[in-house]
Design an enzyme around this catalytic site. Structure first.
Site, PDB file in Angstrom:
ATOM      1  N   ALA A 154       0.844  -1.206   0.000  1.00  0.00           N
ATOM      2  CA  ALA A 154       0.000   0.000   0.000  1.00  0.00           C
ATOM      3  C   ALA A 154       0.881   1.258   0.000  1.00  0.00           C
ATOM      4  O   ALA A 154       1.859   1.318  -0.734  1.00  0.00           O
ATOM      5  CB  ALA A 154      -0.978  -0.052   1.167  1.00  0.00           C
ATOM      6  N   CYS A 155       0.542   2.239   0.848  1.00  0.00           N
ATOM      7  CA  CYS A 155       1.246   3.538   0.809  1.00  0.00           C
ATOM      8  C   CYS A 155       2.732   3.408   1.131  1.00  0.00           C
ATOM      9  O   CYS A 155       3.502   4.325   0.865  1.00  0.00           O
ATOM     10  CB  CYS A 155       0.604   4.516   1.783  1.00  0.00           C
ATOM     11  SG  CYS A 155      -1.023   5.049   1.254  1.00  0.00           S
ATOM     12  N   SER A 156       3.133   2.303   1.750  1.00  0.00           N
ATOM     13  CA  SER A 156       4.553   2.144   2.094  1.00  0.00           C
ATOM     14  C   SER A 156       5.328   1.353   1.040  1.00  0.00           C
ATOM     15  O   SER A 156       6.489   1.001   1.273  1.00  0.00           O
ATOM     16  CB  SER A 156       4.679   1.442   3.450  1.00  0.00           C
ATOM     17  OG  SER A 156       4.418   2.358   4.484  1.00  0.00           O
ATOM     18  N   SER A 333       1.975   5.256  -2.470  1.00  0.00           N
ATOM     19  CA  SER A 333       3.415   5.024  -2.282  1.00  0.00           C
ATOM     20  C   SER A 333       4.291   6.111  -2.891  1.00  0.00           C
ATOM     21  O   SER A 333       5.436   6.303  -2.488  1.00  0.00           O
ATOM     22  CB  SER A 333       3.800   3.679  -2.888  1.00  0.00           C
ATOM     23  OG  SER A 333       3.687   3.724  -4.291  1.00  0.00           O
ATOM     24  N   PHE A 358       3.912   5.877   5.247  1.00  0.00           N
ATOM     25  CA  PHE A 358       3.014   5.189   6.187  1.00  0.00           C
ATOM     26  C   PHE A 358       1.647   5.029   5.544  1.00  0.00           C
ATOM     27  O   PHE A 358       1.269   5.814   4.665  1.00  0.00           O
ATOM     28  CB  PHE A 358       2.904   5.946   7.512  1.00  0.00           C
ATOM     29  CG  PHE A 358       2.729   7.444   7.395  1.00  0.00           C
ATOM     30  CD1 PHE A 358       1.476   8.010   7.261  1.00  0.00           C
ATOM     31  CD2 PHE A 358       3.834   8.283   7.409  1.00  0.00           C
ATOM     32  CE1 PHE A 358       1.320   9.391   7.169  1.00  0.00           C
ATOM     33  CE2 PHE A 358       3.691   9.673   7.302  1.00  0.00           C
ATOM     34  CZ  PHE A 358       2.431  10.227   7.184  1.00  0.00           C
TER      35      PHE A 358
END
Ligand code: COA
Length: 373
Positions: A154-156, A333, A358
């Site tokens: 995901a965002c990381s 990301s 995060f």
């Protein structure tokens, strides 16, 4: 062996949607829905929808606009979703196409040709298909001889990809690696959900990692350390997947797109991330005072301000924690890498910085870097 990030690349879609345009489309949808359901609403059988507001969006998130791959259908109150015509298997897929553009930009910045690169990692939140891997398609389009694989944190995804690439180079499994983050976040955003319709935008970023001894260009950064953390949470979730067809009665439900408990995310992720940054710096024998800059994940301006205050002990100025989410919104990301790409050339040799991501999982990553050229 020291590992360096020797080039970064960015592909920004040509079209952008302002908060005003987004809210106008959302409110047109709300008025139409409420009008079509007015009898049921009057009887209390259906809940009336509430309008969105430009002021709320900017105050709650700091977002003013977002770049998108496809604007027209996204703003059509009857559709509210991008439309991408199906491509044949002989054409480059849209996710790979964006990744290739960012990757070429990063290779140019690092002064590398396809012959210098041994691997491609596509690290992003949403992969276009099950297989073959998008990374292998990117590798093929760039003419790279080696290997590729996709990863999703995901965002990381970007920081996890950077650590994976750095470790593979250190282990001698590749000389240079491209980590590519193509994000078509509008594909998983529910534009009919008032709480989240403003959150995301589209973009692609890329970085080149290699042994610091073979770095050729200016604006390169040695990695002093990477740290990753995950801790399970249902507060950001997307239940889209290949088994949806096995439960057709719920396959079209809202949870098959991005859903979140935004307040809980805010409260739980701020301490997790600020503690992680402080302890990672301490373990490297550094402190927040040594940092020239933090390139933070770009989801919410208030969240970043609070993390900065906890880490630095005071409000950050825009040089210490640059903001790009006003123009790009949350690009999952890619957010911290856009900030890194745009705000690094003014730094001097020896200056320290921190890339930090995060998001869903929860997942978080920190990469501490020192400018070396
Ligand atoms: N327009 C106008 N008002 C809205 C609105 C909109 N689009 N969406 C919600 N509201 C209203 C709510 O109804 C609520 O009204 P009430 O106080 O009368 O009940 C009020 O605004 C506050 O809503 P809330 O959802 O609590 O807002 P918030 O201040 O928590 O901000 C987020 C929402 C999502 C911006 C914020 O919680 C956030 O950014 N969290 C972190 C998210 C994150 O980083 N996620 C990672 C994704 S990868």
């Amino acid at each position: 062996m020291g590992i360096a990030i020797s080039g970064t690349g960015l592909y920004t879609p040509a079209q952008s949607i302002s908060n005003e345009e987004l809210v106008e489309a959302f409110n047109a949808y709300v008025r139409k829905f409420n009008d079509q359901n007015k009898d049921a609403i009057a009887k209390g059988e259906v809940e009336a929808l509430q309008e969105s507001s430009v002021e709320f969006i900017e105050k709650a998130s700091g977002i003013k606009a977002r770049y998108v791959v496809e604007k027209e259908h996204t703003l059509d109150p009857d559709i509210m979703c991008p439309r991408f015509p199906e491509r044949s298997n002989d054409e480059l897929s849209i996710l790979a196409e964006m990744g290739v553009l960012a990757a070429r930009d990063a290779m140019k910045a690092a002064d590398k040709t396809a012959d210098d690169i041994d691997a491609v990692l596509v690290a992003c939140s949403n992969l276009q298909r099950a297989y073959p891997a998008i990374s292998i398609e990117v590798q093929d389009a760039l003419g790279i001889d080696g290997f590729g694989f996709d990863m999703n944190v995901a965002c990381s995804s970007a920081t996890f990809g950077i650590q994976a690439a750095a470790d593979m180079i250190s282990a001698g499994n590749a000389r240079s690696i491209l980590v590519v983050n193509p994000e078509i976040c509008t594909g998983h955003l529910n534009f009919r959900d008032r709480d989240s319709h403003f959150i995301f935008g589209d973009v692609a970023t890329a970085v080149v990692l290699e042994d610091e001894e073979v770095v050729k260009t200016r604006d390169s950064f040695k990695i002093l350390g990477t740290r990753l953390k995950t801790s399970f949470s249902n507060n950001i979730r997307n239940n889209f997947g290949f088994l949806n067809r096995t439960a057709p009665e719920t396959a079209g439900d809202k949870d098959k797109l991005f859903v979140q408990e935004g307040r809980k995310v805010f409260k739980e992720v701020v301490p997790l991330v600020s503690d992680m940054i402080v302890s990672h710096l301490e373990d490297l024998g550094k402190s927040a005072h040594d940092l020239k800059r933090m390139w933070l994940h770009q989801a919410n301006k208030n969240m970043n301000d609070l993390i900065s205050r906890k880490v630095l002990g005071h409000d950050p100025d825009k040089d210490q924690a640059p903001v790009i989410l006003d123009e790009y919104a949350n690009t999952s990301s890619a957010g911290s890498i856009i900030a890194f790409h745009k705000y690094k050339s003014d730094m001097g040799v020896g200056d320290l910085g921190l890339i930090c991501s995060f998001g869903a999982g929860y997942s978080a990553g920190t990469v501490v870097v020192e400018k070396i050229s």
